[in-house]
Enzyme design. Structure first.
Site, PDB file in Angstrom:
ATOM      1  CE  LYS A   1     -28.850 -33.061  24.808  1.00 23.19           C
ATOM      2  NZ  LYS A   1     -29.619 -32.074  25.004  1.00 23.19           N
TER       3      LYS A   1
ATOM      4  CD  GLU B   1     -29.785 -43.081  23.490  1.00 18.89           C
ATOM      5  OE1 GLU B   1     -29.002 -43.852  23.139  1.00 18.89           O
ATOM      6  OE2 GLU B   1     -29.443 -41.817  24.313  1.00 18.89           O
TER       7      GLU B   1
ATOM      8  CB  SER C   1     -27.801 -25.652  28.615  1.00 19.93           C
ATOM      9  OG  SER C   1     -29.124 -25.450  28.616  1.00 19.93           O
TER      10      SER C   1
HETATM   11  C1  PLP Z   1     -30.415 -31.869  26.239  1.00 16.62           C
HETATM   12  C2  PLP Z   1     -30.575 -30.568  26.860  1.00 16.62           C
HETATM   13  C3  PLP Z   1     -30.214 -30.264  28.302  1.00 16.62           C
HETATM   14  C4  PLP Z   1     -30.307 -31.462  29.237  1.00 16.62           C
HETATM   15  O1  PLP Z   1     -29.210 -32.388  29.168  1.00 16.62           O
HETATM   16  P1  PLP Z   1     -28.057 -32.171  30.440  1.00 16.62           P
HETATM   17  O2  PLP Z   1     -27.230 -33.426  30.009  1.00 16.62           O
HETATM   18  O3  PLP Z   1     -28.645 -32.115  31.530  1.00 16.62           O
HETATM   19  O4  PLP Z   1     -27.250 -30.834  29.918  1.00 16.62           O
HETATM   20  C5  PLP Z   1     -30.280 -29.082  28.813  1.00 16.62           C
HETATM   21  N1  PLP Z   1     -30.199 -27.895  27.959  1.00 16.62           N
HETATM   22  C6  PLP Z   1     -30.465 -28.038  26.652  1.00 16.62           C
HETATM   23  C7  PLP Z   1     -30.466 -26.887  25.686  1.00 16.62           C
HETATM   24  C8  PLP Z   1     -30.415 -29.311  26.200  1.00 16.62           C
HETATM   25  O5  PLP Z   1     -30.715 -29.383  24.668  1.00 16.62           O
END
Ligand code: PLP
Length: 408
Positions: A101, A123, A388
């Site tokens: 993010k 938010e 992610s």
């Molecule tokens: C917020 C988050 C997601 C989901 O958000 P996307 O916009 O779909 O990428 C996925 N993995 C992690 C670690 C997150 O913090």
């Protein structure tokens, strides 16, 4: 490469179009007042973010502050467990703050600085986006107002503490169910009054144009890095690329690197407890076309056509829609969207931890779970997974609910 009439050689020039549409999805469905603010951000994006100066500064920040490029790791033990398919992960868990993010938050906050804004507004639900934005605001010396439902504030104490330590104002929202939806409404309301001094920073590839485009472009660093790293490491492209999809930002960033390649692409949605409405958040798999939060996409609706209640074990994935680009790529057939449930995800969480020494975010574990299923089917080849984020935030909850799962 041409695919079902779309020329992927010029995909990023053509999509979205000037009105912010990916095919029939996207657009700007908001009040006239807010449209003016979006217009300002769109114009600033095209002039400022495409300038050499901005690009060079963002590049330097990514290297010196975020720790990019993040590596790719070969999952040798996990691969061996399931046969011949080789699994790899792009390590966004090693990006500063432990998830992808920050990639778009640093871009959005740098744009705010170039536009002369004093404040960023957003938010947050589980608090992940709030923490990433508070980090970016601290770095650039911007004020930061984070709107958060009172129920979420109670549930997410560590992230609330992080935001406050980073200097953000966490503003409690007490309307309705006191969770994410009300926080979105409150943040938009505040922004419509403050947009001369502030900029709204969305948390994924959702919302009105230009956000789905802008967040994808900031996140595309993930896919661009991954493509060249994978080539360097193995001498070829992966056969398949996999990412989890909530709003869809980590997936959009990863996919951007491979859309024009002969690579199979998979987006993984959370099936939660099952296929009944209310038990999952698989909006692209089970949803239908509709408008919410300022954009047209595929969404889960209740009987009266409003956004349906959703559930996932991963709080980052429980959103009743996904970005318009994903709806477009799904209809086109360029990306295949599929699901894994909570149980498969928990197995993958423990497998990756025990076999590879990487504790994944429970969101990312969805992508790992799907890649394992795919590996069993494929028999040979390679799969690149976007990891992610890291799982520190999820450990307490998982231990309480599932104990230590024995996965051999
Ligand atoms: C917020 C988050 C997601 C989901 O958000 P996307 O916009 O779909 O990428 C996925 N993995 C992690 C670690 C997150 O913090």
């Amino acid at each position: 490469m041409k695919f079902n009439g779309v020329d992927f050689d010029r995909y990023f020039k053509d999509y979205p179009n000037e009105e912010g549409y990916f095919g029939k999805y996207g657009g700007v469905y908001i009040t006239e007042e807010l449209k003016k603010a979006m217009q300002e951000i769109t114009e600033a994006y095209y002039t400022i973010c495409k300038s050499r100066k901005f690009i060079n500064e963002l590049r330097r920040i990514r290297k010196e502050f975020q720790g990019r490029p993040t590596p790719i790791s070969h999952l040798e033990r996990l691969s061996n467990k399931f046969g011949n398919v080789q699994l790899y992960v792009k390590r966004e868990d090693l990006n500063h703050t432990g998830a992808h993010k920050l990639n778009h938050c640093m871009g959005e906050a740098l744009l705010a600085k170039y536009m002369g804004k004093k404040k960023v507004i957003a938010e947050t639900g589980a608090g992940q986006h709030g923490v990433a934005l508070a980090t970016a605001a601290a770095y650039f010396g911007l004020e930061c107002d984070i709107y958060m439902g009172a129920v979420d504030i109670l549930k997410q104490a560590p992230n609330v503490a992080r935001m406050k330590i980073l200097g953000a104002n966490v503003i409690e929202v007490n309307d309705g169910a006191k969770t994410l939806k009300e926080a979105v409404d409150a943040a938009f309301m505040a922004y419509s009054k403050e947009y001369k001094d502030a900029i709204y920073c969305i948390g994924s590839v959702v919302g009105p144009h230009p956000f789905p485009m802008m967040v994808r472009d900031f996140q595309s660093v993930v896919g661009i890095e991954a493509r060249s790293q994978f080539l360097e490491m193995t001498g070829e492209l992966p056969d398949a690329v996999v990412a989890c999809v909530g709003g869809g930002s980590n997936a959009a960033g990863m996919f951007a690197g491979f859309l024009n390649d002969p690579v199979d692409i998979y987006g993984v949605e959370p099936l939660g407890r099952g296929a009944k409405l209310g038990d999952h958040a698989a909006s692209l798999t089970y949803g239908e076309e509709g408008v919410m939060h300022g954009f047209n996409s595929i969404m889960l609706k209740d009987e009266s056509g409003n956004p349906a209640p959703v559930y996932s074990i991963a709080s980052g994935l429980d959103y009743p829609s996904s970005g318009p680009e994903h709806a477009f790529l799904k209809d086109l057939g360029r990306v295949k969207y599929d699901v894994v449930d909570d149980e498969e995800t928990i197995d993958a969480f423990f497998l990756l931890s025990k076999l590879e020494g990487i504790i994944p975010a429970i969101e990312s574990a969805h992508a790992v779970a799907y890649a394992i299923k795919l590996a069993k089917k494929m028999k040979k080849g390679s799969i690149l997974i976007n990891l992610s984020g890291r799982g520190d935030k999820d450990m307490d909850y998982i231990i309480k609910k599932y104990g230590i799962r024995d996965v051999k």
